[in-house]
Write a protein that holds these residues in place. Structure first.
Motif, PDB file in Angstrom:
ATOM      1  N   MET A 121     -25.898 -51.253-103.812  1.00 55.46           N
ATOM      2  CA  MET A 121     -26.187 -49.972-104.448  1.00 55.46           C
ATOM      3  C   MET A 121     -24.988 -49.043-104.338  1.00 55.46           C
ATOM      4  SD  MET A 121     -30.057 -49.110-103.237  1.00 55.46           S
ATOM      5  CE  MET A 121     -31.405 -50.218-103.568  1.00 55.46           C
ATOM      6  N   ALA A 125     -38.211 -43.180-103.823  1.00 56.84           N
ATOM      7  CA  ALA A 125     -37.940 -44.611-103.923  1.00 56.84           C
ATOM      8  C   ALA A 125     -37.209 -44.931-105.221  1.00 56.84           C
ATOM      9  CB  ALA A 125     -39.251 -45.396-103.842  1.00 56.84           C
ATOM     10  N   ALA A 126     -37.594 -44.274-106.298  1.00 54.37           N
ATOM     11  CA  ALA A 126     -36.928 -44.501-107.584  1.00 54.37           C
ATOM     12  C   ALA A 126     -35.464 -44.069-107.518  1.00 54.37           C
ATOM     13  CB  ALA A 126     -37.660 -43.739-108.687  1.00 54.37           C
ATOM     14  N   ARG A 148     -33.568 -46.723-105.673  1.00 54.01           N
ATOM     15  CA  ARG A 148     -33.385 -47.892-106.549  1.00 54.01           C
ATOM     16  C   ARG A 148     -32.302 -47.632-107.593  1.00 54.01           C
ATOM     17  NH1 ARG A 148     -39.150 -48.354-106.047  1.00 54.01           N
ATOM     18  NH2 ARG A 148     -39.445 -47.131-107.944  1.00 54.01           N
ATOM     19  N   ASN A 149     -32.146 -46.375-107.997  1.00 52.30           N
ATOM     20  CA  ASN A 149     -31.141 -46.024-109.004  1.00 52.30           C
ATOM     21  C   ASN A 149     -29.760 -45.805-108.397  1.00 52.30           C
ATOM     22  OD1 ASN A 149     -32.980 -46.148-111.096  1.00 52.30           O
ATOM     23  ND2 ASN A 149     -33.515 -43.966-110.947  1.00 52.30           N
ATOM     24  N   TYR A 182     -34.132 -50.433 -96.992  1.00 47.72           N
ATOM     25  CA  TYR A 182     -33.191 -50.032 -98.036  1.00 47.72           C
ATOM     26  C   TYR A 182     -32.890 -51.202 -98.975  1.00 47.72           C
ATOM     27  CZ  TYR A 182     -28.908 -48.256-100.196  1.00 47.72           C
ATOM     28  OH  TYR A 182     -27.955 -47.852-101.110  1.00 47.72           O
ATOM     29  N   LYS A 239     -34.740 -53.765 -99.585  1.00 47.41           N
ATOM     30  CA  LYS A 239     -35.909 -54.262-100.317  1.00 47.41           C
ATOM     31  C   LYS A 239     -36.715 -53.123-100.919  1.00 47.41           C
ATOM     32  CE  LYS A 239     -39.141 -56.056 -97.653  1.00 47.41           C
ATOM     33  NZ  LYS A 239     -39.809 -56.836 -96.558  1.00 47.41           N
ATOM     34  N   ILE A 240     -36.056 -51.975-101.179  1.00 50.43           N
ATOM     35  CA  ILE A 240     -36.761 -50.816-101.716  1.00 50.43           C
ATOM     36  C   ILE A 240     -37.438 -51.141-103.056  1.00 50.43           C
ATOM     37  CG2 ILE A 240     -34.775 -49.869-102.956  1.00 50.43           C
ATOM     38  CD1 ILE A 240     -37.363 -47.828-100.943  1.00 50.43           C
ATOM     39  N   GLY A 241     -36.902 -52.126-103.747  1.00 50.59           N
ATOM     40  CA  GLY A 241     -37.513 -52.514-105.016  1.00 50.59           C
ATOM     41  C   GLY A 241     -38.905 -53.066-104.862  1.00 50.59           C
ATOM     42  N   SER A 242     -39.274 -53.479-103.644  1.00 47.56           N
ATOM     43  CA  SER A 242     -40.614 -54.026-103.429  1.00 47.56           C
ATOM     44  C   SER A 242     -41.636 -52.941-103.118  1.00 47.56           C
ATOM     45  CB  SER A 242     -40.597 -55.050-102.290  1.00 47.56           C
ATOM     46  OG  SER A 242     -40.329 -54.424-101.047  1.00 47.56           O
TER      47      SER A 242
END
Length: 229
Positions: free
Chosen positions: A1, A21-22, A25-26, A69, A71-74
């Motif tokens: 990231m 969280a978004a 992820r961004n 951090y 696996k924040i996409g989960s």
């Protein structure tokens, strides 16, 4: 990231879990700083409740944040970020204990007595943490909490120290809500017995993790995240 610059600390503080969280992820790494600041206290207390060593607990919390951090996409928002992170931190803590070859079985406890016999703590809400007026009493209380069976200790820390609901505590620890209620009653009873000659009208908290300690963990986590690909 990558490191993002889309928001200030003040703006991140106003965001809810899903929005934070978004942002992470961004690629907005500073959003993760806000997450750590929100969750440091709870994660430290719960991990400390398992590890029972403050320095190692800090290390476990840092490792848990790094895993989160990455696996924040989960994170799907089915539970709060604090609950999601606490599960990760607990897994990390139990993994650390397995490395020590310690055996854990939180269900291997004596049968719980009838709740009608539970003696309430003096003071509001039967909560001795509201009654700690000095460092000595906090040490007594921390020692009494450490002496609780682990299953009772974690329920007590989440419910009475962190103020989590029965439902959130049950989700975090993967227990039935009735089990949470039973263990909390039993924890209070055991603490009442251990502290009945020492509890006096006072205020305070235990296993505090604010100020410089909170900032230290946050900065250590952010530094480690900065070198991730």
């Amino acid at each position: 990231m990558k490191t993002g610059s889309a928001g200030t600390a003040r703006e991140y503080a106003a965001l809810d879990d899903a929005q934070l969280a978004a942002c992470v992820r961004n690629g907005e790494r500073e959003a993760f700083r806000q997450i750590t600041q929100r969750c440091n206290q709870r994660l430290f207390r719960v991990v400390r409740g398992v590890i029972r060593d403050e320095a190692e607990a800090e290390d476990v919390v840092q490792e848990a944040y790094l895993h989160a951090y990455q696996k924040i996409g989960s994170f799907r928002g089915e539970a709060s970020l604090a609950t999601w992170l606490t599960r990760i931190a607990l897994n990390e803590a139990y993994g650390r204990l397995r490395q020590r070859h310690e055996t854990l079985n939180i269900d291997d406890m004596e049968p719980v007595a009838e709740m009608d016999n539970v003696v309430a703590f003096p003071g509001a809400h039967e909560d001795p943490l509201r009654m700690a007026e000095n460092a000595q009493l906090r040490r007594w209380l921390e020692g009494a909490i450490d002496a609780l069976p682990e299953g009772f200790r974690l329920v007590y820390l989440l419910r009475d120290v962190e103020g989590c609901s029965v439902a959130e505590t049950a989700t975090t620890l993967e227990l039935r809500e009735e089990t949470v209620k039973t263990r909390l009653h039993r924890a209070r009873k055991q603490l009442r017995s251990a502290l009945e000659d020492k509890v006096t009208a006072a205020r305070g908290g235990v296993f505090e993790f604010m100020g410089a300690r909170c900032a230290r963990v946050t900065e250590a986590v952010m530094a480690r995240i900065a070198v991730l690909p």
